[in-house]
Design a protein around this motif. Structure first.
Motif, PDB file in Angstrom:
ATOM      1  N   ASN A   1       0.626  -1.172  -0.078  1.00 53.14           N
ATOM      2  CA  ASN A   1      -0.040  -0.079  -0.033  1.00 53.14           C
ATOM      3  C   ASN A   1       1.240   1.224  -0.177  1.00 53.14           C
ATOM      4  O   ASN A   1       2.084   1.150   0.325  1.00 53.14           O
ATOM      5  N   CYS A   2       0.373   2.467  -0.300  1.00 53.17           N
ATOM      6  CA  CYS A   2       0.986   3.564  -0.245  1.00 53.17           C
ATOM      7  C   CYS A   2       1.141   4.008   0.893  1.00 53.17           C
ATOM      8  O   CYS A   2       0.509   3.788   1.751  1.00 53.17           O
ATOM      9  N   GLU A   3       2.578   4.311   1.373  1.00 48.70           N
ATOM     10  CA  GLU A   3       3.068   4.657   2.603  1.00 48.70           C
ATOM     11  C   GLU A   3       2.741   6.205   3.038  1.00 48.70           C
ATOM     12  O   GLU A   3       2.526   6.276   4.144  1.00 48.70           O
ATOM     13  N   HIS A   4       2.089   6.861   2.107  1.00 46.95           N
ATOM     14  CA  HIS A   4       1.658   8.298   2.399  1.00 46.95           C
ATOM     15  C   HIS A   4       0.081   8.227   2.847  1.00 46.95           C
ATOM     16  O   HIS A   4      -0.367   8.814   3.743  1.00 46.95           O
ATOM     17  N   CYS A   5      -0.779   7.542   1.838  1.00 41.50           N
ATOM     18  CA  CYS A   5      -2.192   7.699   2.041  1.00 41.50           C
ATOM     19  C   CYS A   5      -2.886   6.281   2.214  1.00 41.50           C
ATOM     20  O   CYS A   5      -4.044   6.095   2.376  1.00 41.50           O
ATOM     21  N   LYS A   6      -2.014   5.140   2.380  1.00 43.75           N
ATOM     22  CA  LYS A   6      -2.432   3.867   2.514  1.00 43.75           C
ATOM     23  C   LYS A   6      -3.242   3.640   1.516  1.00 43.75           C
ATOM     24  O   LYS A   6      -4.157   2.500   1.653  1.00 43.75           O
ATOM     25  N   ALA A   7      -3.601   4.023   0.277  1.00 44.20           N
ATOM     26  CA  ALA A   7      -4.043   3.257  -0.965  1.00 44.20           C
ATOM     27  C   ALA A   7      -3.402   2.252  -1.250  1.00 44.20           C
ATOM     28  O   ALA A   7      -2.450   2.036  -1.377  1.00 44.20           O
ATOM     29  N   ARG A   8      -4.504   1.135  -1.747  1.00 48.68           N
ATOM     30  CA  ARG A   8      -4.187  -0.103  -2.265  1.00 48.68           C
ATOM     31  C   ARG A   8      -3.575   0.422  -3.586  1.00 48.68           C
ATOM     32  O   ARG A   8      -4.167   0.909  -4.486  1.00 48.68           O
ATOM     33  N   LYS A   9      -2.539  -0.377  -4.012  1.00 48.89           N
ATOM     34  CA  LYS A   9      -1.944  -0.329  -5.426  1.00 48.89           C
ATOM     35  C   LYS A   9      -1.932  -1.479  -6.044  1.00 48.89           C
ATOM     36  O   LYS A   9      -2.052  -2.716  -5.645  1.00 48.89           O
ATOM     37  N   PHE A  10      -1.769  -1.447  -7.491  1.00 47.58           N
ATOM     38  CA  PHE A  10      -1.757  -2.504  -8.343  1.00 47.58           C
ATOM     39  C   PHE A  10      -0.228  -3.025  -8.510  1.00 47.58           C
ATOM     40  O   PHE A  10       0.526  -2.117  -8.169  1.00 47.58           O
ATOM     41  N   GLU A  11       0.068  -4.137  -9.108  1.00 48.14           N
ATOM     42  CA  GLU A  11       1.429  -4.849  -9.175  1.00 48.14           C
ATOM     43  C   GLU A  11       2.509  -3.760  -9.881  1.00 48.14           C
ATOM     44  O   GLU A  11       3.570  -3.449  -9.275  1.00 48.14           O
TER      45      GLU A  11
ATOM     46  N   GLY B   1       2.337  12.049  -1.102  1.00 51.14           N
ATOM     47  CA  GLY B   1       1.862  12.953   0.140  1.00 51.14           C
ATOM     48  C   GLY B   1       1.512  14.304  -0.277  1.00 51.14           C
ATOM     49  O   GLY B   1       1.076  15.152   0.560  1.00 51.14           O
ATOM     50  N   GLN B   2       1.782  14.885  -1.598  1.00 48.98           N
ATOM     51  CA  GLN B   2       1.619  16.385  -1.705  1.00 48.98           C
ATOM     52  C   GLN B   2      -0.033  16.541  -1.852  1.00 48.98           C
ATOM     53  O   GLN B   2      -0.590  17.469  -1.666  1.00 48.98           O
ATOM     54  N   ILE B   3      -0.883  15.574  -2.081  1.00 48.55           N
ATOM     55  CA  ILE B   3      -2.164  15.667  -2.381  1.00 48.55           C
ATOM     56  C   ILE B   3      -2.957  14.846  -1.081  1.00 48.55           C
ATOM     57  O   ILE B   3      -2.578  13.687  -1.164  1.00 48.55           O
ATOM     58  N   GLU B   4      -3.837  15.667  -0.436  1.00 50.55           N
ATOM     59  CA  GLU B   4      -4.238  14.740   0.484  1.00 50.55           C
ATOM     60  C   GLU B   4      -5.797  14.946   0.476  1.00 50.55           C
ATOM     61  O   GLU B   4      -6.412  16.135   0.318  1.00 50.55           O
ATOM     62  N   LEU B   5      -6.472  13.838   0.347  1.00 53.22           N
ATOM     63  CA  LEU B   5      -8.114  13.644   0.073  1.00 53.22           C
ATOM     64  C   LEU B   5      -8.561  13.678   1.622  1.00 53.22           C
ATOM     65  O   LEU B   5      -8.238  13.160   2.524  1.00 53.22           O
ATOM     66  N   LYS B   6      -9.675  14.580   1.667  1.00 53.82           N
ATOM     67  CA  LYS B   6     -10.430  14.702   2.840  1.00 53.82           C
ATOM     68  C   LYS B   6     -11.245  13.284   3.160  1.00 53.82           C
ATOM     69  O   LYS B   6     -11.987  13.159   2.219  1.00 53.82           O
ATOM     70  N   GLN B   7     -11.120  12.631   4.159  1.00 54.97           N
ATOM     71  CA  GLN B   7     -12.033  11.829   4.480  1.00 54.97           C
ATOM     72  C   GLN B   7     -13.534  12.373   4.946  1.00 54.97           C
ATOM     73  O   GLN B   7     -13.639  13.010   5.965  1.00 54.97           O
ATOM     74  N   PRO B   8     -14.488  12.085   4.299  1.00 54.71           N
ATOM     75  CA  PRO B   8     -15.704  12.632   4.373  1.00 54.71           C
ATOM     76  C   PRO B   8     -16.454  11.888   5.699  1.00 54.71           C
ATOM     77  O   PRO B   8     -16.126  10.772   5.908  1.00 54.71           O
ATOM     78  N   GLU B   9     -17.212  12.717   6.491  1.00 59.88           N
ATOM     79  CA  GLU B   9     -17.713  12.218   7.613  1.00 59.88           C
ATOM     80  C   GLU B   9     -19.000  11.181   7.433  1.00 59.88           C
ATOM     81  O   GLU B   9     -19.765  11.724   6.227  1.00 59.88           O
ATOM     82  N   PRO B  10     -19.037  10.223   8.035  1.00 61.37           N
ATOM     83  CA  PRO B  10     -20.167   9.158   7.662  1.00 61.37           C
ATOM     84  C   PRO B  10     -21.492   9.882   7.874  1.00 61.37           C
ATOM     85  O   PRO B  10     -21.761  10.682   8.861  1.00 61.37           O
ATOM     86  N   VAL B  11     -22.593   9.674   7.053  1.00 62.94           N
ATOM     87  CA  VAL B  11     -23.690  10.259   7.066  1.00 62.94           C
ATOM     88  C   VAL B  11     -24.357   9.419   8.209  1.00 62.94           C
ATOM     89  O   VAL B  11     -24.697   8.429   8.026  1.00 62.94           O
ATOM     90  N   PRO B  12     -25.005  10.346   9.254  1.00 64.19           N
ATOM     91  CA  PRO B  12     -25.647   9.352  10.283  1.00 64.19           C
ATOM     92  C   PRO B  12     -26.868   8.392   9.805  1.00 64.19           C
ATOM     93  O   PRO B  12     -26.816   7.104  10.217  1.00 64.19           O
ATOM     94  N   GLU B  13     -27.550   8.773   9.173  1.00 68.42           N
ATOM     95  CA  GLU B  13     -28.616   7.905   8.570  1.00 68.42           C
ATOM     96  C   GLU B  13     -28.145   6.791   7.711  1.00 68.42           C
ATOM     97  O   GLU B  13     -28.656   5.739   7.871  1.00 68.42           O
ATOM     98  N   LEU B  14     -27.215   6.995   6.948  1.00 63.63           N
ATOM     99  CA  LEU B  14     -26.618   5.690   6.230  1.00 63.63           C
ATOM    100  C   LEU B  14     -25.759   4.836   7.011  1.00 63.63           C
ATOM    101  O   LEU B  14     -25.880   3.614   7.003  1.00 63.63           O
ATOM    102  N   MET B  15     -25.029   5.294   8.022  1.00 59.08           N
ATOM    103  CA  MET B  15     -24.526   4.516   9.288  1.00 59.08           C
ATOM    104  C   MET B  15     -25.462   3.827  10.024  1.00 59.08           C
ATOM    105  O   MET B  15     -25.243   2.561  10.371  1.00 59.08           O
ATOM    106  N   ARG B  16     -26.867   4.414  10.237  1.00 62.97           N
ATOM    107  CA  ARG B  16     -27.962   3.624  10.931  1.00 62.97           C
ATOM    108  C   ARG B  16     -28.469   2.647  10.011  1.00 62.97           C
ATOM    109  O   ARG B  16     -28.707   1.329  10.340  1.00 62.97           O
ATOM    110  N   LEU B  17     -28.591   2.574   8.540  1.00 60.68           N
ATOM    111  CA  LEU B  17     -29.199   1.788   7.902  1.00 60.68           C
ATOM    112  C   LEU B  17     -28.069   0.679   7.608  1.00 60.68           C
ATOM    113  O   LEU B  17     -28.455  -0.459   7.599  1.00 60.68           O
ATOM    114  N   TRP B  18     -26.731   0.799   7.774  1.00 65.06           N
ATOM    115  CA  TRP B  18     -25.746  -0.243   7.581  1.00 65.06           C
ATOM    116  C   TRP B  18     -25.669  -0.879   8.794  1.00 65.06           C
ATOM    117  O   TRP B  18     -25.480  -2.164   8.700  1.00 65.06           O
TER     118      TRP B  18
END
Length: 101
Positions: A55-65, A76-93
């Motif tokens: 996996n990527c050592e910066h963002c932990k993304a899974r990589k192909f071979e 590590g120059q680009i950082e994706l914001k992790q979205p907050e889970p939507v409470p209604e979707l979490m309840r349904l899950w």
């Protein structure tokens, strides 16, 4: 090629007609092309499974071979914001109520 089909009366006992239809159904007539030959002749004997890559050592993304370092986050120059889970979707899950089922 003109082919004439003779319609036999219901309940007739014609062995020669049965032999011809059986030969056609089983592929006994070599002059006819089997429509499924192309489909079933290309079935592979084995499958290809990709090797695990680190996996990527910066963002932990899974990589192909063969994926290069930095392809996902530019090392590590680009950082994706992790979205907050939507409470209604979490309840349904996570719930077992009638709505989530």
């Amino acid at each position: 090629m003109n082919v004439m089909f003779q319609q036999m009366p219901v309940g007739s006992d014609n062995d020669s007609m049965d032999d011809e239809s059986e030969a056609t159904m089983t592929g006994g007539n070599p002059s006819e092309i089997d429509p499924f030959h192309f489909v079933y002749s290309n079935i592979p004997d084995n499958t290809h499974i990709l090797k695990l890559a680190a996996n990527c050592e910066h963002c932990k993304a899974r990589k192909f071979e063969s994926e290069t370092d930095g392809f996902c986050c530019r090392n590590g120059q680009i950082e994706l914001k992790q979205p907050e889970p939507v409470p209604e979707l979490m309840r349904l899950w996570s719930s077992m109520d009638a709505d989530s089922r």
